[in-house]
Scaffold this motif. Structure first.
Motif, PDB file in Angstrom:
ATOM      1  N   ILE A  62       0.832  -1.203   0.000  1.00 52.06           N
ATOM      2  CA  ILE A  62       0.000   0.000   0.000  1.00 52.06           C
ATOM      3  C   ILE A  62       0.868   1.255   0.000  1.00 52.06           C
ATOM      4  O   ILE A  62       0.559   2.249  -0.671  1.00 52.06           O
ATOM      5  N   GLY A  63       1.983   1.215   0.727  1.00 52.56           N
ATOM      6  CA  GLY A  63       2.893   2.346   0.734  1.00 52.56           C
ATOM      7  C   GLY A  63       3.437   2.648  -0.649  1.00 52.56           C
ATOM      8  O   GLY A  63       3.488   3.814  -1.073  1.00 52.56           O
ATOM      9  N   LEU A  64       3.843   1.618  -1.371  1.00 54.98           N
ATOM     10  CA  LEU A  64       4.326   1.810  -2.747  1.00 54.98           C
ATOM     11  C   LEU A  64       3.220   2.341  -3.654  1.00 54.98           C
ATOM     12  O   LEU A  64       3.452   3.196  -4.512  1.00 54.98           O
ATOM     13  N   TYR A  65       2.025   1.817  -3.452  1.00 51.94           N
ATOM     14  CA  TYR A  65       0.864   2.271  -4.226  1.00 51.94           C
ATOM     15  C   TYR A  65       0.633   3.766  -4.034  1.00 51.94           C
ATOM     16  O   TYR A  65       0.398   4.510  -5.009  1.00 51.94           O
ATOM     17  N   LEU A  66       0.746   4.237  -2.795  1.00 46.89           N
ATOM     18  CA  LEU A  66       0.527   5.655  -2.512  1.00 46.89           C
ATOM     19  C   LEU A  66       1.664   6.529  -3.038  1.00 46.89           C
ATOM     20  O   LEU A  66       1.435   7.674  -3.429  1.00 46.89           O
ATOM     21  N   ILE A  67       2.863   5.995  -3.068  1.00 48.47           N
ATOM     22  CA  ILE A  67       3.976   6.757  -3.648  1.00 48.47           C
ATOM     23  C   ILE A  67       3.713   7.031  -5.120  1.00 48.47           C
ATOM     24  O   ILE A  67       3.926   8.140  -5.622  1.00 48.47           O
ATOM     25  N   VAL A  68       3.216   6.026  -5.836  1.00 49.89           N
ATOM     26  CA  VAL A  68       2.895   6.202  -7.255  1.00 49.89           C
ATOM     27  C   VAL A  68       1.803   7.249  -7.427  1.00 49.89           C
ATOM     28  O   VAL A  68       1.886   8.113  -8.315  1.00 49.89           O
ATOM     29  N   TRP A  69       0.778   7.193  -6.582  1.00 52.59           N
ATOM     30  CA  TRP A  69      -0.282   8.187  -6.659  1.00 52.59           C
ATOM     31  C   TRP A  69       0.261   9.591  -6.391  1.00 52.59           C
ATOM     32  O   TRP A  69      -0.176  10.571  -7.004  1.00 52.59           O
TER      33      TRP A  69
END
Length: 272
Positions: free
Chosen positions: A159-166
């Motif tokens: 989820i952390g990586l997902y939010l970095i992309v966002w």
């Protein structure tokens, strides 16, 4: 930038009342036009901006509802997302309204507004689903000590990586809003900061630092709440312009920092 002239003819005969309206002209500044449509274009006489309603405020209302509700969930004010009525408001009011606005913006040919509505609608929906425990998205990472899997290192790091992309997606949109005004630019810059802050919260969860994760989560929620206030202000600005309210709502025009391309476009429009 010089004011853009938006000529349109309105010849109206009313035999009963004996009224006759002669052709006239309305002057709309580039800043006001971009407030109303979030698109640096010069409208032509009789085009869609005079035949259809502006759907942009509808999308901003959905954005405000989603952002404020999401901040409540993240900061723990709305209870469990899967059980709280706040979650129902989040999923079935804000994103639905933004999707409607997205379709209308696409029909009207408002490119940037369409992209903004689509970006935020997908973000709220996708990230909101992660907050619904009933979906059991962490089950693949479940262990005897963590039957839901949501406390696992892999789940929270993903989820952390997902939010970095966002965050980088919002930063990209921020770069384009520097062509418009300070309010929109601040909305996107703060949203990028908020998503990276929340990414830090999830990474700290994956490392087992729950105290820092809680602090970062609340900070991210507070930033999102500030973004919702700016979104409501922008909605009010657009509605005031559409309702012809004679009050200057400052938005921080940034268009004068960019080379003007409206003169050439205006000449082409008038030559048609």
């Amino acid at each position: 930038m010089a004011n853009q002239q938006i000529p349109y003819s309105m010849t109206n005969h009313d035999e009963e009342k004996g009224l006759h309206r002669t052709p006239t002209g309305v002057t709309m500044s580039p800043e006001l036009f971009e407030k109303l449509y979030l698109s640096p274009k010069v409208p032509r006489a009789g085009d869609y901006h005079k035949r259809f309603a502006n759907p942009t405020p509808l999308g901003f209302i959905g954005f405000v509802i989603s952002a404020s509700t999401f901040s409540m969930i993240i900061m723990g004010w709305g209870g469990s997302a899967g059980l709280s009525p706040v979650a129902g408001i989040f999923f079935f009011v804000g994103p639905v309204t933004m999707i409607f606005a997205l379709v209308f913006e696409w029909i009207l040919g408002n490119f940037f507004s369409m992209m903004v509505m689509g970006l935020f609608a997908v973000f709220w929906l996708s990230f909101g689903l992660l907050e619904v425990p009933n979906l059991a998205l962490g089950v693949p990472f479940a262990t005897p000590g963590d039957p839901t899997g949501t406390a696992s290192r892999e789940y929270n790091a993903a989820i952390g990586l997902y939010l970095i992309v966002w965050g980088f997606a919002f930063l990209t949109f921020f770069a384009f809003t520097t062509r418009l005004n300070m309010v929109l630019a601040t909305i996107f810059s703060l949203t990028a900061i908020a998503t990276w802050t929340l990414a830090g919260a999830y990474f700290n969860l994956s490392w087992g630092d729950y105290e820092m994760a809680n602090k970062l989560s609340k900070a991210g929620g507070a930033i999102i709440f500030a973004v919702s206030i700016l979104g409501w202000y922008m909605c009010s600005v657009i509605m005031a312009g559409e309702m012809r309210i004679r009050f200057n709502f400052p938005v921080g025009d940034l268009s004068h920092f960019w080379p003007s391309t409206d003169v050439e476009l205006a000449v082409r429009e008038h030559s048609d």
